[in-house]
Write a protein that holds these residues in place. Structure first.
Motif, PDB file in Angstrom:
ATOM      1  N   ARG A 278       0.835  -1.204   0.000  1.00 32.58           N
ATOM      2  CA  ARG A 278       0.000   0.000   0.000  1.00 32.58           C
ATOM      3  C   ARG A 278       0.870   1.254   0.000  1.00 32.58           C
ATOM      4  O   ARG A 278       0.533   2.278  -0.620  1.00 32.58           O
TER       5      ARG A 278
ATOM      6  N   PRO B 212       0.319   3.016  -4.128  1.00 30.25           N
ATOM      7  CA  PRO B 212      -0.941   3.575  -3.622  1.00 30.25           C
ATOM      8  C   PRO B 212      -2.060   3.597  -4.658  1.00 30.25           C
ATOM      9  O   PRO B 212      -3.238   3.676  -4.293  1.00 30.25           O
TER      10      PRO B 212
ATOM     11  N   LEU C 140      -6.396  -3.024   3.396  1.00 28.84           N
ATOM     12  CA  LEU C 140      -5.142  -3.335   2.726  1.00 28.84           C
ATOM     13  C   LEU C 140      -5.313  -4.130   1.437  1.00 28.84           C
ATOM     14  O   LEU C 140      -4.368  -4.236   0.655  1.00 28.84           O
TER      15      LEU C 140
END
Length: 627
Positions: free
Chosen positions: A389, A393, A426
Motif C-alpha cells: 500500500r 498507492p 489493505l
C-alpha cells in the motif's frame, strides 16, 4: 537433335530431379545406431521407441563431455553436398531444467572429449521444441513443447548456451563422422537428423522420414478481436515466450508467467533483469489492456541469496524490491502482493502443500523478517500488504491462492486471511487460482457456493490461473474431454456476479501443463474444440447490466460539447470504458477509488456507449452523444 541425344538429356534430367529429391529427404540416425561410450545405455523400448540415455552421475562438465565414455560416434553418409541443419528428437524427464542438456560436435570428425572448443553446449531444452503430432508446423526456432513428451528441436537454430552451427558437406566428403556427448542425465535421445538448410520440416515429416519442403507449411492465423472485448469482465492470458504468439487476438489482460517473480528479476543481488517483464508490461500498455504484476511475495522462485541474510537485512531488501518495481512500472493495474499463503510460506523448513522448503530451494526464508505468524497468525501477510500500500498507492492490491474453492473448509480459511486485510483496508481484490487439479471432479455448485462465500468479504474476485487438461483417463490427448470440462467449469466462473475477470494460465504448447495437454491451440495455431467453443461462448454470453439512470453515478453534460464530459459518484467503480457502436474501444482507464472523473475526449461527433464496471463485477451502461 537426334533421338540418342534427347534420351541422354532426359536421363540426366531425371537423375537431377532424383538427386534434388534425395537431398530434400532427412538424413536419419537412430540414436542407438552409433558407437556408444560406456556411460550411455539403451533402455527397453517404450511404446515402440528405442532411445539412448546417460547413466546417472554426479559429474557434469561445464563445456565438454569430459571422457570418451560419455561420447557417441556416428558414421553418416549424405546424399549430396551442401549445408545441413542438425535436428534431434528428445524427451526431457521429470527433473526439467536438471535433465535438459547435452553436447554435439563443433563440426564433423572425432573430437577430444575434454576440449571445450570441440563441443557445442545445448542447454535449456525443458521448455522448447515441437512435440510429435503437434500439427502442420515447421521445426525451427524455439518452439514451446515441455517435459515428458517426445519432441523435435532444430539444434542449428536454437542457442542453448553456445552459438549453434550448421554443417557443411563437400562434394568429395559425403561420408562423415559425427559425435554427441552427455551432460545431464534424465535426457532421452531417440533420433538425430540432418536436414538441408533452407528446407522446412514438420514433426510428422521427421517422424515418417519424409522429404522437407522449400516453402513453409501453411498454418492457421487467428483473426481476433480479443474474446472479451466490450465485455464488463476481461479474459486475460499469461505472458511468456511460448504464449505470446497472437496474444492480443484472444486476450485483453496481461499477467507475466515467471518474469515478475523476484528470483527471475534479481537472481544475483543488485543485478536486475527486467527484459521479459518489460515485454509483458509494454504489451499491455500498447493495447490498453490491464496489467497484473505476478508476484511480489511467495514461497517459491525467490532469490537464493536472500535466504541467509539477517531478518533486518531481508526486510531492507524486500523494501528495495518493492521500490524497484514501483519505480519501473508506475501504472500497474493489479498486483498479486502475496501468492499462495495457505500453501507455501516463504520459510525454509515449511511443510506446506508445496513443501518441504529446503535451504537453497528458493523459498526466500524471510517469513520472520515480515513478522511471522505474530498475533493474528498471518502477520507476515499483513506486513506485505502494508508495504505494498505504501509503494503502490494507486494499484489494486490482490492476494492469490489455489485450491480455495474446491472445499468449504479451504474457502473459509482463505476468507479469514482476506478479512484480516479488509479490516485494515489493505486488500482490493481476491485472486483464486483455477488450475485443473483444483476443479477436476468438484461439482460446479460447490465452486459457485465457495465463490459466494469468498465474495462475502466485499471485494471483487478474479480467477487468476485457469487451465483445464485435455487428456482422457488413459493419458491420451482427447479434445472431447477438455471441451466437456470447459463447458462444465467456465460458465460457473464467468457468470458469477462477484468474478470480475479470468486469466488463462497459458493456451499454447509450452504451457506449464503441456504434458496434461491443457493447451487450447496447437503448435500450428489451429484451435482445439474447447477454444472454438470458448470464443463463441464469451462473445455471445450477455452479462448482467444496469442503466446509468438506475445508479448514483452521474454523467454530464450529455451531449458532450467539444468532447468534455464528467462523471461523479465513481468511488466504487474500477474501470471506465467507451466504445463506438461497433464495439471498438475508443477510451479506457482504470479507476482508483476516484469520487469523480473529468475527460476531454478526442472523438468524432457521434453516438458512443459508456461502460462502467463496479467492484463486484457488475456493469453500468449508458449512451453518450458527442457533438
Amino acid at each position: 537433335m537426334n533421338n540418342t541425344t534427347t534420351l541422354c538429356l532426359a536421363l540426366l534430367g531425371l537423375l537431377s530431379i532424383g538427386s534434388a529429391a534425395a537431398q530434400n529427404a532427412p538424413v536419419l540416425q537412430q540414436a542407438e545406431s552409433g558407437t556408444l561410450g560406456a556411460d550411455w545405455t539403451t533402455p527397453p523400448a517404450q511404446a515402440g521407441v528405442q532411445y539412448v540415455t546417460i547413466t546417472p552421475t554426479a559429474t557434469i562438465n561445464a563445456q565438454n563431455p569430459g571422457t570418451a565414455a560419455r561420447v557417441i560416434s556416428y558414421a553418416v553418409t549424405f546424399p549430396g553436398a551442401g549445408s545441413y541443419d542438425l535436428y534431434a528428437r528428445v524427451r526431457v524427464n521429470a527433473g526439467g531444467a536438471n535433465d535438459d542438456s547435452f553436447y554435439y560436435g563443433n563440426g564433423f570428425g572425432t573430437k577430444a572429449p575434454a576440449d571445450d572448443n570441440a563441443w557445442i553446449t545445448v542447454n535449456q531444452l525443458n521448455a522448447v521444441g515441437y512435440a510429435s503430432g503437434s500439427g502442420n508446423v515447421a521445426v525451427e526456432g524455439a518452439g514451446g513443447a515441455g517435459t515428458g513428451v517426445w519432441k523435435w528441436i532444430n539444434l542449428s537454430r536454437f542457442n542453448g548456451g553456445e552459438v549453434p552451427i550448421s554443417f557443411t558437406v563437400a562434394a568429395g566428403g559425403l561420408a562423415q563422422t559425427f559425435q554427441i556427448g552427455a551432460r545431464e542425465d534424465g535426457l532421452d535421445i531417440d533420433k538425430l537428423v540432418f536436414g538441408q538448410t533452407g528446407l522446412y520440416f514438420t514433426p510428422d515429416q521427421f517422424d515418417n522420414n519424409q522429404q522437407g519442403s522449400s516453402t513453409p507449411p501453411v498454418t492457421f492465423t487467428p483473426s481476433g478481436p480479443p474474446m472479451a472485448q466490450g465485455k464488463s469482465k476481461f479474459l486475460g492470458g499469461v505472458y511468456s515466450t511460448s504464449q505470446k504468439p497472437f496474444f492480443n487476438r484472444y486476450f485483453n489482460q496481461v499477467t507475466p508467467e515467471n518474469a515478475g517473480k523476484w528470483g527471475s528479476v534479481e537472481a544475483t543481488r543488485n543485478q536486475m533483469n527486467w527484459a521479459e517483464l518489460d515485454s509483458a508490461y509494454n504489451l499491455a500498455r500498447r493495447n490498453g489492456f490491464p496489467f497484473k504484476m505476478h508476484t511480489l511475495i511467495w514461497g517459491q522462485q525467490q532469490p537464493i541469496w536472500i535466504e541467509t541474510l539477517s531478518p533486518a537485512d531481508q526486510l531492507a531488501e524486500i523494501n528495495e524490491w518493492f521500490a524497484a518495481v514501483a519505480q519501473r512500472y508506475p501504472n500497474i493495474d493489479q498486483i498479486e502482493v502475496v501468492n499462495e499463503p495457505t500453501n507455501d510460506l516463504p520459510l525454509n523448513g515449511s511443510t506446506g502443500n508445496n513443501g518441504p522448503n529446503n535451504p537453497g530451494g528458493g523459498a526466500g526464508n524471510y517469513y520472520n523478517a515480515l513478522g511471522g505468524a505474530g498475533t493474528t497468525g498471518w502477520d507476515w501477510v499483513i506486513t506485505s500488504f502494508q508495504l505494498a500500500r505504501q509503494y503502490f498507492p494507486n494499484s489494486q492490491l490482490m492476494i492469490n491462492d489455489y485450491s480455495v474453492i474446491n472445499t468449504q473448509a479451504n474457502a473459509q480459511r482463505y476468507l479469514g486471511i482476506v478479512n484480516l486485510l479488509v479490516q485494515r483496508n489493505l486488500v482490493d481484490a481476491v485472486g483464486i487460482q483455477g488450475h485443473a487439479f483444483s476443479t477436476r471432479g468438484v461439482p460446479a455448485a460447490t465452486l459457485a457456493s465457495n465463490l459466494t462465500l469468498l465474495a462475502s468479504a466485499g471485494k471483487p474476485l478474479y480467477i487468476t490461473e485457469l487451465d483445464i487438461d485435455g487428456v482422457n483417463s488413459a493419458g491420451q490427448l482427447d479434445d472431447a474431454v477438455q471441451l466437456t470440462e470447459y463447458q462444465r467449469i467456465f460458465p460457473t466462473l464467468w457468470e458469477h456476479p462477484a468474478v470480475r475477470g479470468i486469466t488463462l494460465w497459458g493456451y499454447r504448447p509450452g504451457h506449464w501443463r503441456t504434458t496434461q495437454v491443457a493447451y487450447l491451440a496447437n503448435a500450428d495455431n489451429t484451435e482445439r474444440a474447447a477454444l472454438v467453443w470458448l470464443k463463441n461462448y464469451v462473445r455471445t454470453t450477455v452479462l448482467g447490466t444496469r442503466q446509468l439512470a438506475e445508479t448514483a453515478v452521474r454523467m454530464f453534460p450529455n451531449p458532450a460539447a467539444n468532447g468534455r464530459v464528467s462523471f461523479t459518484g465513481t468511488a466504487d467503480l474500477t474501470r471506465l470504458r467507451i466504445t463506438d457502436l461497433r464495439g471498438r474501444v475508443v477510451h479506457e482507464q482504470v479507476l482508483h477509488r476516484q469520487p469523480s472523473v473529468d475527460l476531454l475526449l478526442k472523438l468524432a461527433a457521434g453516438l458512443y456507449v459508456v461502460q462502467l464496471t463496479e467492484q463486484n463485477g457488475g456493469l453500468i451502461t449508458s449512451k453518450l452523444l458527442v457533438e
